[in-house]
Motif scaffolding. Structure first.
Motif, mmCIF file in Angstrom:
data_model
loop_
_atom_site.group_PDB
_atom_site.id
_atom_site.type_symbol
_atom_site.label_atom_id
_atom_site.label_comp_id
_atom_site.label_asym_id
_atom_site.label_seq_id
_atom_site.Cartn_x
_atom_site.Cartn_y
_atom_site.Cartn_z
ATOM 1 N N GLY A 162 0.058 4.916 -1.214
ATOM 2 C CA GLY A 162 -0.797 5.171 -0.059
ATOM 3 C C GLY A 162 -0.061 5.981 0.997
ATOM 4 N N THR B 249 -9.178 -2.603 -1.398
ATOM 5 C CA THR B 249 -8.469 -1.332 -1.240
ATOM 6 C C THR B 249 -8.625 -0.454 -2.471
ATOM 7 O OG1 THR B 249 -6.850 -2.349 0.248
ATOM 8 C CG2 THR B 249 -6.219 -0.280 -0.790
ATOM 9 N N TYR C 114 0.846 -1.201 0.000
ATOM 10 C CA TYR C 114 0.000 0.000 0.000
ATOM 11 C C TYR C 114 0.879 1.249 0.000
ATOM 12 C CZ TYR C 114 -3.454 3.358 1.870
ATOM 13 O OH TYR C 114 -4.287 4.445 2.080
#
Length: 237
Positions: free
Chosen positions: A107, A198, A102
């Motif tokens: 992210g 996600t 991520y």
């Protein structure tokens, strides 16, 4: 004892499970615990001792990896000799791999702090809970992942909902494949669901391999073989 040498970390004998917990002494640290399992020779290793060296490998690899593919990260860590075929270390591995991927996929995350938090939370989830509680730790690990990246607490609104949705989605996918348990199969399945979730809900696109192939079936006496979507015969690899 290293990976592949048997279920019991003391003597290599298969484990047996009990319907009611019994007080046992850990053969490594000699602490007294309530447990639902021991080997047929009566040896018992507590979760903390079981996962100690494996978690060191998990944290080291996830702290250094530049991959956006959590399955790649998971499979890399699984090669470590102290990441056993089954065990509570997988409850940390799935979430740390997802946090790393991520972060590498863009992210926003303090990765070092997030990995420490994942280790703390995941280590608190007991081994064997998949069968004894009806909730696989690999699925719970994806929920912890979402909780960390969204900042969820018990008093949150949408983040609380997302974390629980993630666990539910991963758990359903794991359950649909059937038992007996396999920490490798469950980890791959839960992580794959988390990547899709996600992207759909948090807008961060991690990567997945075109095909997930398990390299650990020879180590799993309860492998379900062709019923597993990741199974590949040794001579086909």
């Amino acid at each position: 004892m290293k990976r592949g040498e048997g279920a019991c970390l003391v003597c290599g004998q298969p484990l047996q499970y009990f319907r009611e917990a019994r007080e046992m002494e850990c053969s490594v640290c000699h602490g007294k615990f309530k447990s639902y399992a021991s080997c047929k020779q009566g040896h018992y290793v507590c979760d903390a001792c079981h996962e100690k060296k494996g978690l060191e490998a998990v944290m080291r690899e996830c702290g250094e990896s530049g991959s956006k593919d959590p399955i790649h990260i998971i499979q890399t860590v699984m090669q470590d000799p102290y990441l056993y075929m089954h065990g509570p270390e997988h409850h940390v591995l799935v979430g740390t791999a997802l946090l790393t991927a991520y972060h590498n996929a863009g992210g926003e995350l303090d990765l070092a702090a997030a990995l420490r938090e994942m280790e703390a939370r995941g280590s608190g989830y007991p081994g064997g809970a998949c069968g004894l509680w009806g909730c696989c730790g690999a699925a719970v690990s994806t929920g912890i992942f979402v909780s960390i990246v969204t900042g969820a607490t018990p008093l949150s609104g949408k983040p609380w909902s997302l974390a629980n949705q993630m666990t539910a989605r991963a758990l359903d996918a794991v359950a649909q494949l059937g038992g007996p348990r396999c920490c490798k199969r469950n980890s791959f399945t839960a992580a794959q669901e988390a990547v899709l979730f996600t992207q759909e809900n948090l807008g961060v696109s991690m990567k997945l391999p075109e095909k997930i192939v398990c390299r650990f079936s020879d180590e799993n006496k309860e492998c379900i073989g062709k019923k597993c979507p990741y199974y590949q015969k040794k001579w086909e690899r």
